[in-house]
Design an enzyme around this catalytic site. Structure first.
Site, short mmCIF file in Angstrom:
data_model
loop_
_atom_site.label_atom_id
_atom_site.label_comp_id
_atom_site.label_asym_id
_atom_site.label_seq_id
_atom_site.Cartn_x
_atom_site.Cartn_y
_atom_site.Cartn_z
N SER A 136 0.85 -1.18 0.00
CA SER A 136 0.00 0.00 0.00
C SER A 136 0.89 1.23 0.00
O SER A 136 2.07 1.16 0.37
CB SER A 136 -0.89 0.00 1.25
OG SER A 136 -1.52 1.25 1.44
N TYR A 149 -2.39 -0.35 10.55
CA TYR A 149 -2.43 -0.75 9.13
C TYR A 149 -1.09 -0.48 8.45
O TYR A 149 -0.51 -1.36 7.81
CB TYR A 149 -3.55 -0.01 8.42
CG TYR A 149 -3.62 -0.29 6.94
CD1 TYR A 149 -4.20 -1.46 6.46
CD2 TYR A 149 -3.11 0.61 6.01
CE1 TYR A 149 -4.26 -1.73 5.10
CE2 TYR A 149 -3.17 0.36 4.65
CZ TYR A 149 -3.74 -0.82 4.20
OH TYR A 149 -3.79 -1.08 2.85
#
Length: 289
Positions: A136, A149
């Site tokens: 990501s 995250y």
């Protein structure tokens, strides 16, 4: 050997990028073992070249079953690649996120990928195949409330670098894909989870972080709406999976390309100010009497 005689495993293929990637690779002629968790998702995906397999990457028995399916393929097809796509997003301030949620985030987004990779490496080593890890933009830059995250994605980037260097002498390539905004259901699910966690914050935590959490939820929704479609993201993942001489990293979207570059050159304090400015329009407006 034709493409239809090669297998690719895609985890987290129930919806979003995973489902789109499974369809994109099947359209290119591969036999895709698409990891799903629910029967309805399996039926929605099933086609001539997509074989749904039940795969919760945190369940050792299911991971072992997929490895056994690859090893016992009735046509003896080699494993061309593993696409580690499964993931969750649980966003909350570091202080307010329960430790159980920290551990679960790492269990899914990091340890699950390692478990699947370990299980399928014997087949990948035989075929001189490829591991594609879906990271990501959060693996390069950590927004407020994204500590857990982003932590998993930073860790996945490091594991990918180590694995690439370990496997290069043995002919197995390791590629990282770093999406920015992509129009999937993950943001909506994350907003729901964030709302639940915010509701459980103490009064003092709510005073400190309440407006920040609301701003992050609004920012995430706007970021997702402006992002790439799942199908566009799938085409880049498919390129990373099939290119003869792949790069070590691919980004998805201009936002990801820009932020990954800026993170390498800008001082931390300047990045802090840029993120604060990006978030500012999403904070709740003061109530006037």
């Amino acid at each position: 050997m034709t493409l239809s005689h090669e297998i690719i495993v895609v985890t987290g293929a129930s919806t979003g990028m995973g489902a789109a990637t499974a369809r994109e690779l099947a359209g290119r002629g591969f036999h895709v073992l698409a990891g799903v968790r629910r029967p309805q998702d399996a039926e929605a995906l099933r086609s001539e070249r997509i074989e749904p397999v039940f795969l919760d990457i945190t369940e050792p028995a299911q991971v072992a079953a997929v490895a056994a399916r690859v090893e016992s393929d009735p046509l003896g097809r080699p494993l061309r690649a593993l696409v580690n796509n499964a993931g969750i997003a649980v966003n909350a301030p570091v202080e307010a996120l329960p430790m159980s949620d920290w551990r679960w985030q790492f269990e899914v987004n990091l340890f699950g990928h390692i478990a699947v990779t370990q299980a399928l490496l014997p087949a990948l080593l035989r075929s001189r195949g490829r591991v594609v890890n879906i990271s990501s933009i959060g693996g390069k830059v950590a927004m407020p409330t994204y500590g857990a995250y982003a932590g998993t994605k930073f860790a996945l980037e490091a594991v990918s670098d180590s694995l690439r260097r370990e496997l290069a002498p043995h002919g197995v390539q390791v590629v990282v894909v770093e999406p920015g905004g992509v129009q999937t259901e993950m943001a909506e699910r994350g907003a729901t989870t964030a709302g639940g966690i915010a509701a459980g914050m103490t009064e003092e935590q709510t005073e400190r972080y309440g407006d920040l959490v609301r701003a992050i939820v609004a920012h995430s929704a706007a970021f997702t709406r402006a992002g790439q479609t799942a199908e566009a993201a799938a085409r880049i993942i498919a390129k990373a999976t099939t290119a003869r001489n792949p790069r070590t990293r691919y980004t998805i979207g201009r936002d990801a390309a820009l932020m990954t570059r800026l993170s390498r050159f800008l001082p931390d304090r300047l990045l802090d100010r840029m993120m604060a400015a990006d978030l500012r329009p999403h904070f709740p407006k003061p109530v006037t009497v």
